[in-house]
Design an enzyme around this catalytic site. Structure first.
Site, PDB file in Angstrom:
ATOM      1  N   SER A  37       8.337  21.027  66.377  1.00 48.88           N
ATOM      2  CA  SER A  37       7.593  21.315  67.603  1.00 48.88           C
ATOM      3  C   SER A  37       6.780  20.118  68.100  1.00 48.88           C
ATOM      4  CB  SER A  37       6.717  22.549  67.369  1.00 48.88           C
ATOM      5  OG  SER A  37       6.195  23.045  68.571  1.00 48.88           O
ATOM      6  N   ASP A  73      12.211   7.147  71.259  1.00 49.30           N
ATOM      7  CA  ASP A  73      12.882   6.815  72.521  1.00 49.30           C
ATOM      8  C   ASP A  73      12.277   5.574  73.177  1.00 49.30           C
ATOM      9  OD1 ASP A  73      14.585   8.919  72.254  1.00 49.30           O
ATOM     10  OD2 ASP A  73      13.877  10.043  74.003  1.00 49.30           O
ATOM     11  N   LYS A  93      12.823  22.350  66.747  1.00 51.84           N
ATOM     12  CA  LYS A  93      12.218  23.360  67.621  1.00 51.84           C
ATOM     13  C   LYS A  93      11.841  22.691  68.947  1.00 51.84           C
ATOM     14  CE  LYS A  93       8.385  26.625  68.072  1.00 51.84           C
ATOM     15  NZ  LYS A  93       7.789  25.954  69.249  1.00 51.84           N
TER      16      LYS A  93
END
Length: 437
Positions: free
Chosen positions: A292, A303, A317
């Site tokens: 999460s 990224d 999740k």
């Protein structure tokens, strides 16, 4: 007098249908829904009238609500008023209590350690002290949650606990409840490099990250040359805190985007200018228990090429839950899945997880020619889990691609952390060399 729940439900349904008639194009579907509500009322009335023993209608209705939400996905749920208050305590980042970590051992609630500068520490409570009574009522055999509920309360209120310590006779200690911080961030110098553990995301986590970096700098004696962030087994928490923590280590740019069922409601969250580490190398430890909000941080820094991820594939999740109080919280609250989040590169990790840049296992993995590699529990394994909207599936663990501890590695030593230290040292040396004239 018995309450006629059936009549009440039908009255609600009839009134709602009357309103629905004015809506164009949806009357038939809505009428079908309200017929189901009538059916629910009929079933409830039959249970009340004919079930073999007396029933509690409030409990039956609560169970029906819980079942309805559980049918949606594993993370939507109903919180009773007590459970909602516990949830608020968890996210608030502090509570009124005594300040000690406890576990249950051999039927006894046992102190693991008192928290520094709390009533428990000031009263001289020790590790392995057994709490056998609270305000004169024996608590031997009860659960940790039940014991914690008895000891927590309003700040300033006294509570008397009875302690059994080694060979001493049991004795009473009266403590006054105080505000206890729920710390989710811990720092230290690990094998010569700065280390930060983030265990969850409550309302104070971003603040504690800033405090932790200041403490590390003071302990290190100079600007930090790099950092290990350990988010293994971090179950997540508040979205805004995940964004805030990521912001600490980025010099602007996107952190995460969220999308609901209406594409027009897409929101993008960006970091502000200013990286607390001035682009010093970061190694992030993740594993199958990283979920999460923790995956938001890990995915964003991966990224944006701001950190190297080490460990095993995260839980996966990728959905967002909104807490919706019912009647101001008096009737509890709904935890409802209302959206999905996407990393800066537009990745949804729902049911797939984040694959680390370097897969390193905490323990030796093994398989034989007849068996597949062992599968690690993940979001994809949960009943009713949302599918990945891009059609992606979680990749099976390829043991050949995973670095494992040496055969003579001691089980009580943290191999993933050991390798993270080595990788951070190498990254710091590389960066330092690039800065040389």
């Amino acid at each position: 007098m018995r309450i006629n729940v059936f009549a009440s439900v039908v009255a609600f349904a009839v009134g709602a249908v009357a309103i629905a008639v004015s809506a164009e194009g949806a009357q038939e579907d809505r009428s079908a829904s309200f017929r189901q509500i009538e059916l629910f009322g009929d079933v409830l009335s039959r249970i009340e009238a004919d079930y073999v023993s007396d029933t509690d209608q409030a409990e039956l209705i609560e169970a029906a609500i819980e079942g309805m939400l559980a049918s949606l996905d594993p993370h939507s749920a109903y919180h009773s008023p007590d459970a909602y208050e516990d949830l608020r305590v968890t996210t608030r980042g502090e509570y009124g209590g005594l300040g000690m970590e406890v576990v249950r051992r051999d039927q006894y609630i046992t102190i693991v350690s008192p928290i520094s500068d709390t009533p428990a520490e000031r009263a001289g409570l020790r590790t392995n002290d057994r709490i056998i009574a609270v305000d004169g009522d024996a608590i031997v055999g009860i659960s940790v949650d039940e014991a914690v509920a008895l000891m927590r309360g309003a700040v300033g209120d006294p509570v008397t606990i009875t302690i059994a310590r080694e060979e001493d006779d049991p004795f009473d200690v009266t403590l006054v409840r105080d505000t206890i911080p729920l710390r989710t961030v811990a720092t230290r110098i690990e094998s010569g490099v700065p280390y930060m553990r983030i265990a969850g995301f409550n309302e104070r986590t971003t603040e504690m990250v800033h405090e932790g970096l200041t403490e590390l700098r003071d302990e290190f004696g100079t600007d930090l040359p790099g950092l290990i962030i350990d988010m293994r087994y971090n179950p997540g928490g508040l979205l805004d805190q995940a964004i805030g923590v990521t912001d600490v280590f980025l010099d602007g740019g996107e952190v995460v985007s969220t999308r609901t069922r209406d594409p027009r409601d897409t929101q993008r969250y960006n970091a502000r200018p200013g990286d607390r580490l001035n682009n010093a190398p970061i190694i992030i430890l993740i594993n199958e228990g990283t979920a999460s909000a923790a995956e938001i941080v890990a995915g964003a820094l991966q990224d944006r090429e701001r950190a190297v991820l080490v460990g095993m594939t995260s839980f996966g999740k990728g959905s967002i839950q909104t807490i919706i109080p019912l009647r101001g919280g008096r009737d509890g609250a709904l935890r409802l899945t209302t959206g999905r989040y996407y990393t800066p590169a537009g990745r949804s990790i729902q049911a797939t997880g984040i694959i680390p840049d370097q897969q390193i296992s905490a323990w030796a993995l093994s398989t034989d020619d007849e068996a597949e590699a062992p599968q690690i529990g993940s979001e994809a394994d949960l009943d009713g889990a949302l599918v990945n909207e891009n059609g992606d599936e979680r990749e099976s663990t390829d043991i050949a691609a995973v670095e494992q501890p040496p055969v003579d590695w001691a089980e009580d030593q943290d191999y993933q952390l050991h390798r993270a230290v080595e990788l951070l040292n190498a990254a710091m040396e590389t960066q330092q060399a690039s800065l040389q004239p």
